[in-house]
Motif scaffolding. Structure first.
Motif, short mmCIF file in Angstrom:
data_model
loop_
_atom_site.label_atom_id
_atom_site.label_comp_id
_atom_site.label_asym_id
_atom_site.label_seq_id
_atom_site.Cartn_x
_atom_site.Cartn_y
_atom_site.Cartn_z
N PRO A 275 13.20 8.56 -1.50
CA PRO A 275 11.81 8.37 -1.03
C PRO A 275 11.09 7.26 -1.78
CG PRO A 275 12.28 10.70 -1.27
CD PRO A 275 13.45 9.96 -1.85
N PHE A 276 11.34 7.15 -3.10
CA PHE A 276 10.72 6.08 -3.87
C PHE A 276 11.15 4.71 -3.35
CE2 PHE A 276 10.64 2.91 -7.20
CZ PHE A 276 9.40 3.06 -7.76
N GLU A 277 12.43 4.52 -3.11
CA GLU A 277 12.92 3.22 -2.66
C GLU A 277 12.40 2.88 -1.27
OE1 GLU A 277 14.31 1.04 -4.48
OE2 GLU A 277 14.50 2.37 -6.22
N ARG A 278 12.29 3.88 -0.40
CA ARG A 278 11.74 3.61 0.93
C ARG A 278 10.28 3.19 0.84
NH1 ARG A 278 14.41 8.47 2.66
NH2 ARG A 278 12.36 9.52 2.64
N ALA A 279 9.50 3.91 0.03
CA ALA A 279 8.08 3.55 -0.13
C ALA A 279 7.93 2.20 -0.83
CB ALA A 279 7.36 4.64 -0.92
N ALA A 280 8.83 1.91 -1.78
CA ALA A 280 8.79 0.61 -2.46
C ALA A 280 9.03 -0.52 -1.47
CB ALA A 280 9.82 0.56 -3.58
N ALA A 281 9.97 -0.31 -0.54
CA ALA A 281 10.24 -1.34 0.47
C ALA A 281 9.02 -1.55 1.36
CB ALA A 281 11.44 -0.93 1.32
N GLU A 282 8.30 -0.47 1.66
CA GLU A 282 7.07 -0.61 2.45
C GLU A 282 6.01 -1.38 1.68
OE1 GLU A 282 6.29 2.91 5.46
OE2 GLU A 282 6.51 3.68 3.42
N PHE A 283 5.90 -1.10 0.38
CA PHE A 283 4.93 -1.83 -0.45
C PHE A 283 5.24 -3.32 -0.45
CE2 PHE A 283 3.62 -3.80 -4.38
CZ PHE A 283 2.30 -3.40 -4.51
N VAL A 284 6.49 -3.67 -0.68
CA VAL A 284 6.87 -5.09 -0.72
C VAL A 284 6.63 -5.73 0.63
CG1 VAL A 284 8.80 -6.68 -1.02
CG2 VAL A 284 8.51 -4.75 -2.60
N ALA A 285 6.97 -5.05 1.72
CA ALA A 285 6.77 -5.62 3.05
C ALA A 285 5.29 -5.86 3.34
CB ALA A 285 7.37 -4.68 4.10
N ALA A 286 4.44 -4.94 2.87
CA ALA A 286 3.00 -5.11 3.09
C ALA A 286 2.48 -6.36 2.39
CB ALA A 286 2.25 -3.87 2.58
N GLN A 287 2.99 -6.64 1.19
CA GLN A 287 2.55 -7.83 0.47
C GLN A 287 3.15 -9.10 1.08
OE1 GLN A 287 0.19 -6.73 -1.38
NE2 GLN A 287 1.01 -4.68 -1.06
N ARG A 288 4.41 -9.03 1.50
CA ARG A 288 5.06 -10.20 2.10
C ARG A 288 4.36 -10.61 3.39
NH1 ARG A 288 7.15 -12.45 -1.97
NH2 ARG A 288 9.02 -11.50 -2.88
N LEU A 289 3.83 -9.64 4.11
CA LEU A 289 3.11 -9.95 5.35
C LEU A 289 1.89 -10.82 5.08
CD1 LEU A 289 2.99 -9.36 8.42
CD2 LEU A 289 1.52 -7.42 7.88
N ASN A 290 1.36 -10.73 3.88
CA ASN A 290 0.16 -11.50 3.53
C ASN A 290 0.45 -12.41 2.34
OD1 ASN A 290 -2.45 -12.04 4.36
ND2 ASN A 290 -3.38 -10.62 2.93
N ALA A 291 1.64 -12.96 2.32
CA ALA A 291 2.08 -13.75 1.16
C ALA A 291 1.35 -15.07 1.01
CB ALA A 291 3.58 -14.01 1.26
N ASP A 292 0.48 -15.43 1.96
CA ASP A 292 -0.32 -16.64 1.82
C ASP A 292 -1.58 -16.40 1.01
OD1 ASP A 292 -1.31 -14.99 3.84
OD2 ASP A 292 -2.27 -16.64 4.90
N ARG A 293 -1.76 -15.18 0.51
CA ARG A 293 -2.95 -14.84 -0.29
C ARG A 293 -2.54 -14.55 -1.72
NH1 ARG A 293 -7.42 -14.57 2.27
NH2 ARG A 293 -8.37 -13.68 0.41
N PRO A 294 -3.29 -15.04 -2.69
CA PRO A 294 -2.92 -14.81 -4.09
C PRO A 294 -2.94 -13.34 -4.47
CG PRO A 294 -5.11 -15.84 -3.94
CD PRO A 294 -4.50 -15.91 -2.58
N GLU A 295 -3.83 -12.54 -3.82
CA GLU A 295 -3.87 -11.12 -4.16
C GLU A 295 -2.54 -10.44 -3.89
OE1 GLU A 295 -7.97 -11.94 -2.15
OE2 GLU A 295 -5.91 -12.68 -2.03
N ALA A 296 -1.91 -10.80 -2.77
CA ALA A 296 -0.65 -10.17 -2.42
C ALA A 296 0.45 -10.56 -3.41
CB ALA A 296 -0.24 -10.56 -1.00
N ARG A 297 0.48 -11.85 -3.79
CA ARG A 297 1.53 -12.29 -4.71
C ARG A 297 1.34 -11.69 -6.10
NH1 ARG A 297 4.26 -16.49 -1.96
NH2 ARG A 297 5.94 -16.05 -3.44
N SER A 298 0.09 -11.57 -6.55
CA SER A 298 -0.14 -10.96 -7.86
C SER A 298 0.17 -9.46 -7.83
CB SER A 298 -1.57 -11.21 -8.33
OG SER A 298 -2.51 -10.64 -7.44
N ALA A 299 -0.11 -8.80 -6.67
CA ALA A 299 0.25 -7.39 -6.54
C ALA A 299 1.75 -7.21 -6.62
CB ALA A 299 -0.29 -6.83 -5.23
N LEU A 300 2.48 -8.12 -5.99
CA LEU A 300 3.95 -8.08 -6.09
C LEU A 300 4.41 -8.33 -7.53
CD1 LEU A 300 5.28 -9.89 -2.90
CD2 LEU A 300 5.80 -7.56 -3.63
N GLY A 301 3.77 -9.31 -8.19
CA GLY A 301 4.11 -9.58 -9.58
C GLY A 301 3.92 -8.37 -10.46
N ASN A 302 2.80 -7.67 -10.28
CA ASN A 302 2.55 -6.46 -11.06
C ASN A 302 3.61 -5.40 -10.79
OD1 ASN A 302 0.24 -7.62 -12.11
ND2 ASN A 302 -1.12 -6.64 -10.62
#
Length: 326
Positions: A275-302
């Protein structure tokens, strides 16, 4: 308006943790007044979620049309001078004049507040937020308007939204803020929007309150409870938060996995790893969808930094810096 974009749902200043998924920003300073009236250009769903109409099951489609208020509210009681006290007003007052005050954004965007609140000039006098009475009677004081309301309708005029004092105390650093927010968060008669927002403001001093809110039927309240638990240790947070990795709401799952990111895989119970890995994949996908915004890239970095992936995290942080300076 794209309802899947968190920044637009919440308005400017919303939390950038997971950018494009259906999560509404809570009652936050800079977005709302302390009583829940819109301040910045927030999405109408936020104010509407505070209303008695929302609690009664009214939907957007029920109201957008002519004469809709009188479908539910008897005209002989409410469309009278005995109720609105403005029999000589020209043009005559509509219900929205008092219960949906209008604000203009970007000079041209006229928007009605959808929280359908009873005018509270007494709160304006105490805490400084606007009210519908003084929108028109700008030459009068809030105290004058409050006295008129009390003369017409009596001293008990609390209305449906009763949390201005709690959020005003929180936003101004008052000593009673935690106690007042706790009352709001635990009040099942309060709008879910207000309860979720109170939880977001609180630190985890009351684990039982958070545990109860994690099981709330409203996903916004569950996310508020997760926000409340953000500073707990890994040992404390896993048993509370891990069940929400399989929550029915994607926004809840994404917030849960972000809170659990610092727990090493080897320390996770084996049954929770998938379940953790599935939710993690959803988190990464949500940020990648908005990868043109610095907030998304910094959220991924964190997220990657917490997972111990320092090289990948550095790449995301550098991308966020490039986007911020562009």
């Amino acid at each position: 308006m794209p309802c899947t974009t968190r920044r637009i749902l919440g308005g400017l200043g919303s939390r950038p943790l997971a950018v494009r998924h259906p999560v509404v920003s809570p009652l936050a300073r800079g977005l709302y007044h302390a009583d829940g009236q819109m301040l910045d250009e927030v999405y109408n769903y936020g104010p509407f979620k505070q209303s008695r109409m929302f609690a009664a099951g009214v939907t957007c489609g029920d109201c957008h049309g002519a004469g809709v208020c009188m479908q539910c509210h008897a005209a002989e009681k409410y469309a009278t001078a005995a109720h609105h006290r403005h029999e000589s007003a020209i043009p005559s007052l509509a219900c929205a004049s008092c219960h949906m005050p209008e604000r203009t954004y970007m000079v041209v965007d006229r928007r009605h507040d959808h929280s359908f609140r009873i005018p509270r000039p007494d709160l304006s006098a105490r805490f400084g937020m606007p009210n519908a009475c003084n929108d028109c009677h700008a030459d009068k004081s809030a105290q004058w308007a409050a006295a008129a309301i009390e003369t017409w309708h009596g001293a008990n005029r609390k209305g449906w939204q009763n949390y201005a004092e709690a959020f005003h105390s929180a936003w101004t650093g008052q000593a009673d803020a935690v106690a007042l927010l706790g009352v709001v968060a635990a009040d099942q008669n309060a709008p879910a929007f207000a309860r979720a927002s109170a939880l977001t403001e609180l630190v985890p001093t009351n684990i039982n309150l958070a545990r109860s809110a994690l099981a709330d039927p409203d996903p916004m309240v569950r996310i508020g409870a997760l926000d409340m638990l953000a500073n707990l240790s890994a040992a404390q947070i896993w048993p509370l938060v891990s069940p929400l990795l399989t929550d029915s709401n994607r926004g809840v799952r994404i917030r849960a996995v972000a809170l659990l990111a610092a727990v090493p895989t080897g320390s996770q119970p084996p049954a929770d790893r998938e379940p953790f890995e599935r939710a993690a994949a959803e988190f990464v996908a949500a940020q990648r969808l908005n990868a043109d915004r610095p907030e998304a890239r910094s959220a991924l970095g964190n997220f990657y930094a917490q997972r111990g992936l320092s090289a990948v995290a550095e790449t995301e942080y550098k991308a966020a810096l490039r986007l911020s300076s562009a």
